[in-house]
Design a protein around this motif. Structure first.
Motif, PDB file in Angstrom:
ATOM      1  N   VAL A  90      -6.661   7.791 -12.645  1.00 18.54           N
ATOM      2  CA  VAL A  90      -6.165   8.765 -11.772  1.00 18.54           C
ATOM      3  C   VAL A  90      -6.292  10.253 -12.072  1.00 18.54           C
ATOM      4  O   VAL A  90      -6.630  11.085 -11.193  1.00 18.54           O
ATOM      5  N   LEU A 141      -7.044   2.266  -6.645  1.00 20.77           N
ATOM      6  CA  LEU A 141      -6.447   3.390  -6.421  1.00 20.77           C
ATOM      7  C   LEU A 141      -7.875   4.065  -5.886  1.00 20.77           C
ATOM      8  O   LEU A 141      -8.662   4.209  -6.117  1.00 20.77           O
ATOM      9  N   VAL A 156      -5.368  -3.880  -8.912  1.00 20.97           N
ATOM     10  CA  VAL A 156      -5.126  -2.605  -8.003  1.00 20.97           C
ATOM     11  C   VAL A 156      -6.257  -1.750  -7.974  1.00 20.97           C
ATOM     12  O   VAL A 156      -6.976  -1.768  -8.592  1.00 20.97           O
ATOM     13  N   VAL A 162      -3.438  10.456  -2.659  1.00 19.80           N
ATOM     14  CA  VAL A 162      -3.597   9.380  -3.725  1.00 19.80           C
ATOM     15  C   VAL A 162      -3.260   8.169  -2.973  1.00 19.80           C
ATOM     16  O   VAL A 162      -1.961   7.787  -2.725  1.00 19.80           O
ATOM     17  N   ASP A 163      -4.025   7.167  -2.783  1.00 16.73           N
ATOM     18  CA  ASP A 163      -3.552   5.846  -2.252  1.00 16.73           C
ATOM     19  C   ASP A 163      -3.592   4.540  -3.265  1.00 16.73           C
ATOM     20  O   ASP A 163      -4.539   4.685  -4.295  1.00 16.73           O
ATOM     21  N   VAL A 164      -2.728   3.784  -3.429  1.00 23.03           N
ATOM     22  CA  VAL A 164      -2.416   2.696  -4.384  1.00 23.03           C
ATOM     23  C   VAL A 164      -2.324   1.536  -3.508  1.00 23.03           C
ATOM     24  O   VAL A 164      -1.353   1.163  -2.794  1.00 23.03           O
ATOM     25  N   TRP A 185     -12.772   6.080  -5.784  1.00 20.24           N
ATOM     26  CA  TRP A 185     -11.823   5.112  -5.769  1.00 20.24           C
ATOM     27  C   TRP A 185     -12.223   4.394  -7.073  1.00 20.24           C
ATOM     28  O   TRP A 185     -13.287   4.251  -7.497  1.00 20.24           O
ATOM     29  N   THR A 241       0.963  -1.141  -0.089  1.00 22.58           N
ATOM     30  CA  THR A 241       0.091   0.173  -0.101  1.00 22.58           C
ATOM     31  C   THR A 241       1.052   1.212  -0.044  1.00 22.58           C
ATOM     32  O   THR A 241       1.950   1.246   0.764  1.00 22.58           O
ATOM     33  N   ARG A 246       0.895   5.751  -0.208  1.00 18.24           N
ATOM     34  CA  ARG A 246       0.054   6.936   0.080  1.00 18.24           C
ATOM     35  C   ARG A 246       0.982   8.001  -0.148  1.00 18.24           C
ATOM     36  O   ARG A 246       2.197   8.172   0.203  1.00 18.24           O
ATOM     37  N   ALA A 274      -4.510   3.025 -15.549  1.00 20.44           N
ATOM     38  CA  ALA A 274      -4.321   3.592 -14.301  1.00 20.44           C
ATOM     39  C   ALA A 274      -4.032   5.082 -14.312  1.00 20.44           C
ATOM     40  O   ALA A 274      -4.565   5.960 -13.505  1.00 20.44           O
ATOM     41  N   VAL A 323       1.947   7.085 -10.039  1.00 19.99           N
ATOM     42  CA  VAL A 323       0.926   5.760 -10.494  1.00 19.99           C
ATOM     43  C   VAL A 323       1.856   4.925 -11.476  1.00 19.99           C
ATOM     44  O   VAL A 323       2.105   3.754 -11.275  1.00 19.99           O
TER      45      VAL A 323
END
Length: 154
Positions: free
Chosen positions: A58, A87, A85, A76-78, A138, A20, A22, A54, A39
Motif C-alpha cells: 500500500v 487493496l 485481501v 484507500v479501499d480494503v 489495486w 469493505t 474505504r 500489505a 492497513v
C-alpha cells in the motif's frame, strides 16, 4: 392416506458479506505512512500474516498514485475475504486524459506490489459519460504470495 405438508426451505443467506473499508486520506507526503497504519489496523485481526506485505504494497501504491495526481486526496479501499485481501488506491483526479499513454518516466513501476502480490493492476475509473474519474492501483494478497514464501525479496 394422509397428506403431509412441508414448510418451505429457509432462504439461503448466501456467502457472508465481504467486509469493505474505504479511507479518504489527504494527498500529502505523510499519506503513505497513514495508509500503512490504516492497513495494519484493518488486517491485524483476521489476516495478521499478510500485514507486513500489505503495508509495503500500500505504501508503494500510494506513493505511485501521489506522484501523478492533481487530486487533493486519495481513497484507500480494503476488501477483506476469508482467503485473501484486495487493496486499491484511487486518486480521483478528473483532470487526466485516460486515452493518453504515460511516457516511460510517468509509468507506474510498483516494484513491491508486483513482487509481493498474487495479482495487481492499474485501471481507469470512468463516469456514465465516459469521462475519466480517476486511476485505481489495486493488488491482491493471499497466503501463497509475498514474504511468507520460501524465497524472500532480499
Amino acid at each position: 392416506m394422509s397428506t403431509a405438508r412441508l414448510s418451505p426451505r429457509p432462504a439461503d443467506p448466501g456467502p457472508a458479506a465481504t467486509p469493505t473499508y474505504r479511507f479518504s486520506l489527504p494527498a500529502r507526503a505523510t499519506t503513505p505512512r497513514l495508509a500503512r497504519d490504516v492497513v495494519r489496523v484493518v488486517l491485524n485481526a483476521d489476516h495478521a500474516t499478510l500485514v507486513d506485505d500489505a503495508r509495503l504494497c500500500v505504501s508503494d501504491a500510494v506513493t505511485a498514485v501521489l506522484s501523478g495526481t492533481a487530486s487533493p486526496h486519495v481513497h484507500v479501499d480494503v476488501f477483506v475475504d476469508r482467503d485473501r485481501v484486495v487493496l486499491a488506491v484511487l486518486d480521483a483526479d478528473r483532470t487526466r486524459d485516460g486515452r493518453r499513454r504515460p511516457s516511460s518516466g510517468e509509468a507506474l513501476r510498483l516494484p513491491l506490489v508486483r513482487r509481493l502480490s498474487a495479482a495487481s493492476g492499474v485501471t481507469w475509473e470512468w463516469d456514465a459519460e465516459h469521462r475519466v474519474m480517476g486511476r485505481r492501483v489495486w493488488f491482491a494478497l493471499d497466503g501463497s504470495t509475498g514474504t511468507s514464501r520460501t524465497d524472500s525479496i532480499m
